[in-house]
Design an enzyme around this catalytic site. Structure first.
Site, PDB file in Angstrom:
ATOM      1  N   ASP A  96       0.831  -1.201   0.000  1.00  0.00           N
ATOM      2  CA  ASP A  96       0.000   0.000   0.000  1.00  0.00           C
ATOM      3  C   ASP A  96       0.867   1.253   0.000  1.00  0.00           C
ATOM      4  O   ASP A  96       2.057   1.222   0.316  1.00  0.00           O
ATOM      5  CB  ASP A  96      -0.950   0.012   1.202  1.00  0.00           C
ATOM      6  CG  ASP A  96      -0.229  -0.157   2.535  1.00  0.00           C
ATOM      7  OD1 ASP A  96       0.833  -0.807   2.563  1.00  0.00           O
ATOM      8  OD2 ASP A  96      -0.724   0.350   3.556  1.00  0.00           O
TER       9      ASP A  96
ATOM     10  N   HIS B  70       7.833   8.679   4.289  1.00  0.00           N
ATOM     11  CA  HIS B  70       6.562   9.389   4.473  1.00  0.00           C
ATOM     12  C   HIS B  70       6.654  10.864   4.077  1.00  0.00           C
ATOM     13  O   HIS B  70       5.760  11.642   4.428  1.00  0.00           O
ATOM     14  CB  HIS B  70       6.039   9.260   5.906  1.00  0.00           C
ATOM     15  CG  HIS B  70       5.587   7.877   6.263  1.00  0.00           C
ATOM     16  ND1 HIS B  70       4.517   7.619   7.102  1.00  0.00           N
ATOM     17  CD2 HIS B  70       6.039   6.659   5.892  1.00  0.00           C
ATOM     18  CE1 HIS B  70       4.362   6.307   7.228  1.00  0.00           C
ATOM     19  NE2 HIS B  70       5.282   5.712   6.500  1.00  0.00           N
TER      20      HIS B  70
ATOM     21  N   GLU C 194      -0.773  -1.919   5.254  1.00  0.00           N
ATOM     22  CA  GLU C 194       0.139  -1.841   6.402  1.00  0.00           C
ATOM     23  C   GLU C 194       0.074  -0.477   7.073  1.00  0.00           C
ATOM     24  O   GLU C 194       0.259  -0.361   8.276  1.00  0.00           O
ATOM     25  CB  GLU C 194       1.583  -2.106   5.940  1.00  0.00           C
ATOM     26  CG  GLU C 194       2.585  -2.282   7.077  1.00  0.00           C
ATOM     27  CD  GLU C 194       3.107  -0.979   7.657  1.00  0.00           C
ATOM     28  OE1 GLU C 194       3.389  -0.929   8.870  1.00  0.00           O
ATOM     29  OE2 GLU C 194       3.228   0.016   6.905  1.00  0.00           O
ATOM     30  N   GLU C 195      -0.212   0.551   6.284  1.00  0.00           N
ATOM     31  CA  GLU C 195      -0.109   1.922   6.768  1.00  0.00           C
ATOM     32  C   GLU C 195      -1.316   2.399   7.571  1.00  0.00           C
ATOM     33  O   GLU C 195      -1.236   3.403   8.269  1.00  0.00           O
ATOM     34  CB  GLU C 195       0.093   2.885   5.582  1.00  0.00           C
ATOM     35  CG  GLU C 195       1.391   2.676   4.817  1.00  0.00           C
ATOM     36  CD  GLU C 195       2.612   3.167   5.569  1.00  0.00           C
ATOM     37  OE1 GLU C 195       2.466   3.641   6.719  1.00  0.00           O
ATOM     38  OE2 GLU C 195       3.718   3.076   5.009  1.00  0.00           O
TER      39      GLU C 195
END
Length: 397
Positions: free
Chosen positions: A82, A367, A141-142
């Site tokens: 993702d 990020h 996952e995020e």
């Protein structure tokens, strides 16, 4: 030529394919729980390969089983796919994100690319494997709810003996493989606090009950949890990331909402902080005569690397003397959280770190809109994980 050497040569020959896959995925990122096109891409990749492929869970998970020619244990290899709600900066890349406001800003495109090609090459050698390998392509996952939890609930770890994962790290130099024993990445909790007082006119505060004042005291009080209730030798952080009390300059706010995040390296520390959060909220209610609603959610557990399995993996990688790997080092516990921790709760697991720093003298943090990686890390990740997999599946003497 040993089986491991043959695998590594095959991976070297497939490096261009890894990079091509990574660039395609980077150009077409999708948010957690929305990875429809990525799921279709994964299924298409395996379509013409002789393997068992199945969708698993309620999301977009894809699982591939590679059955070896000889009996042995079952090892799972996991990669996430993702992306994040980040707008990629204008960086001149031909494969820059084509999906507005979405970016592979954490390297999950690299994880997926290396694991796809590694799986392909392991299939070609399956007759020589002692045991089996389960390839786990994990969504989400995020963002909670965790894709790892979903897949585990659907049985992805059934009959699995060990789980191995890896994450590229822009804070580590290219060629470095990092590891750590036991508690290795923080656990995470999220909270939302709503304070309700009584609104009114700014000129008559005695007739109101200011939620902003109560919220401001709460923010300051929360900072005492880590500084005064947690042993300084223990890792813990608490952040209030949002304070929503928007209004006008001459009106006293009736309601404010705070959102925050806490990270810990031991589950016992989490419990202390949770208890202190509740206690301070009750104290704010009593002190200011407001109503305080606390919504506190445990998000991700502490990631625990099984010491014995980790040491076996590291020893095998050092003995292999892979030319592209220039150092294998205990880089210590890492601050971010990672839902690989859910797999580690179920069976002995280890999570490696693969350096991907771009040598341009700048930092490109995960990020962030300018996250970058040196694509040579793909081959390094594939060789490290592939070598560790074959070491684990060695035939019994």
């Amino acid at each position: 030529m040993t089986l491991a050497a043959e695998l590594r040569q095959r991976l070297t020959n497939s490096e261009a394919e890894m990079i091509q896959i990574r660039r395609h995925l980077h150009a077409h990122p999708e948010l957690s729980h929305q990875e429809v096109a990525t799921h279709a891409y994964l299924r298409q990749f395996y379509q013409d390969l002789d393997c068992q492929v199945r969708d698993l869970g309620t999301g977009q998970g894809v699982v591939v089983d590679i059955q070896g020619g000889h009996p042995g244990p079952k090892l799972a290899l996991r990669a996430d796919f993702d992306a994040l709600a980040v707008t990629e900066e204008e960086n001149g890349l031909a494969f820059r994100s084509q999906n507005s406001g979405v970016m592979h800003a954490c390297g999950h495109d690299a994880h997926t690319a290396y694991l796809l090609v590694l799986a392909q090459q392991l299939m070609a050698l399956r007759a020589q494997l002692s045991g089996s390998i389960r390839i786990i392509h994990q969504p989400a996952e995020e963002k909670a709810p965790s894709g790892a939890q979903d897949l585990i609930a659907a049985g992805v770890l059934d009959e699995v003996d060990r789980v191995l994962g890896a994450h590229v790290m822009s804070t580590m130099p290219l060629g470095a493989i990092g590891y750590h024993l036991a508690e290795s990445q923080t656990g995470r909790s999220n909270f939302q606090i709503t304070i309700t007082g009584k609104g009114g006119h700014g000129s008559m505060p005695q007739l109101s009950n200011d939620a902003i004042v109560a919220g401001s005291y709460l923010v300051v009080a929360l900072q005492t949890i880590v500084s005064r209730r947690i042993d300084p030798s223990e890792h813990a952080s608490l952040t209030v990331g949002s304070f929503d009390g928007c209004g006008t300059s001459n009106a006293i706010q009736q309601t404010v909402t705070l959102k925050g995040d806490l990270r810990i390296m031991k589950e016992e520390t989490r419990q202390v902080i949770h208890q202190q959060l509740r206690q301070i909220c009750r104290g704010i209610e009593a002190t200011f005569g407001v109503q305080v609603q606390l919504d506190l959610q445990t998000d991700v557990p502490v990631l625990y690397n099984d010491p014995q399995f980790t040491q076996e993996v590291v020893a095998g990688l050092k003995a292999a003397q892979i030319p592209e790997i220039t150092q294998i080092t205990d880089f210590g516990a890492q601050d971010p959280s990672e839902d690989f921790s859910y797999y580690a709760l179920q069976c002995p697991s280890t999570f490696l770190y693969v350096g991907c720093d771009v040598a341009d003298g700048q930092t490109h943090p995960h990020h962030s809109p300018d996250f970058k990686l040196d694509e040579r890390c793909l081959l390094i990740a594939a060789k490290a994980v592939g070598t560790a997999a074959l070491n684990y599946l060695k035939p019994e003497k």
